[in-house]
Design an enzyme around this catalytic site. Sequence first.
Site, PDB file in Angstrom:
ATOM      1  N   ASP A 139       0.837  -1.203   0.000  1.00  0.00           N
ATOM      2  CA  ASP A 139       0.000   0.000   0.000  1.00  0.00           C
ATOM      3  C   ASP A 139       0.871   1.251   0.000  1.00  0.00           C
ATOM      4  O   ASP A 139       2.025   1.232   0.434  1.00  0.00           O
ATOM      5  CB  ASP A 139      -0.961   0.014   1.195  1.00  0.00           C
ATOM      6  N   GLU A 165       0.118  -0.944   5.938  1.00  0.00           N
ATOM      7  CA  GLU A 165       1.212  -0.337   6.707  1.00  0.00           C
ATOM      8  C   GLU A 165       1.058   1.173   6.778  1.00  0.00           C
ATOM      9  O   GLU A 165       1.329   1.783   7.815  1.00  0.00           O
ATOM     10  CB  GLU A 165       2.555  -0.686   6.067  1.00  0.00           C
TER      11      GLU A 165
END
Length: 376
Positions: free
Chosen positions: A68, A133
């Site tokens: 991400d 994250e």
Amino acid sequence: MSKTLELTCELIRRDSVTPYDAGCQQLLAERLQALGFVIEPMRFGEVDNLWARRGTSGPLLCFAGHTDVVPSGPVEQWDSPPFEPRQRNGLLYGRGAADMKASLAAFITAIEAFVAAHPDHPGSIALLLTSDEEGVAVDGSVKVVDTLEARGELIDYCIVGEPTSDQQLGDTIKNGRRGSLSGRLVIHGIQGHIAYPHLAKNPVHLMAPALAELAVTEWDRGNDFFPPTSWQVSNIHAGTGAVNIIPGLCEIRFNFRFSPESSVESLKDRVHAILDKHGLGYELHWSLSGMPFITAPGALTDALGEAIYQVTGHSAELSTTGGTSDGRFIKRIARELVEFGPVNATIHKLNECVEVAHLEPLAEIYQRTLEKLLLA
């Protein structure tokens, strides 16, 4: 186009804004499956995670990272579309180029080269990926670690591909991180007309002396691995927006980045003691997002440091500065853990980029580290 550059571009094209993976993990899993990795997707909530492993014996070297990325920000302020990789003047532009799709691509090409040269290598190789994250980090690496821990699957060496380099590729290895403790402080006053202050109590005024004391307090002096603990205000809000009203409440958000020389409880106690000393009426809500961790110099730091020197000629410095990472979760099951990746100068910024000339050396560093730890 080099293999690592090509794969980095493929990953950038996938607009995996947190918590979405946008097919990045499937792309990488297919490459690993062709090498004989056992592929284990782990989805928790809206978050895609991946655990892939080749081999069953020890030692186990795990590469870890996140697919991400943070939002692009105003697209019109980018010099080229953030999810269309573009090369200009030796740089590869795109959201996630440095944080951390270049590292992910280098992981894969390094593993491919290592397995091609050593198909019957001793030990095991693993890849741990999450798409959570850059967000709240609730259903990502921490859940994967919970799963692995529950079945007794431990990691000997872990390299997290965070962009740790400062000025040039290979100048910094993160061998630990500070803890992060946040607070939401609400100071109670009495709202009133600004022309009649004797009928009100201004919480901003009440808070000011305590705020000044908190700002100059020495929490600890750090140690050989960690800088002193830092306390910083991130937001102050009071008032209704009207210019003639004394506010009834003042809300302050703050954060500690703390070393192991201070405990969570000691920091909380000292803050409460200062607030109480100033006679404030308040509410204080705490949030702990990570404990400090450290990997002492040893097999992993030596192997990675030697690989960096062989490829770049630079002697890497060990450091614990910077923000938090998923290393704070993975360290729970990893005997030794470090973070290493490309230069971090443009991460989270408009026109994020990575030097094209750094991509193959980054993969070579990862490959040489594999050789040093698994073939020794």
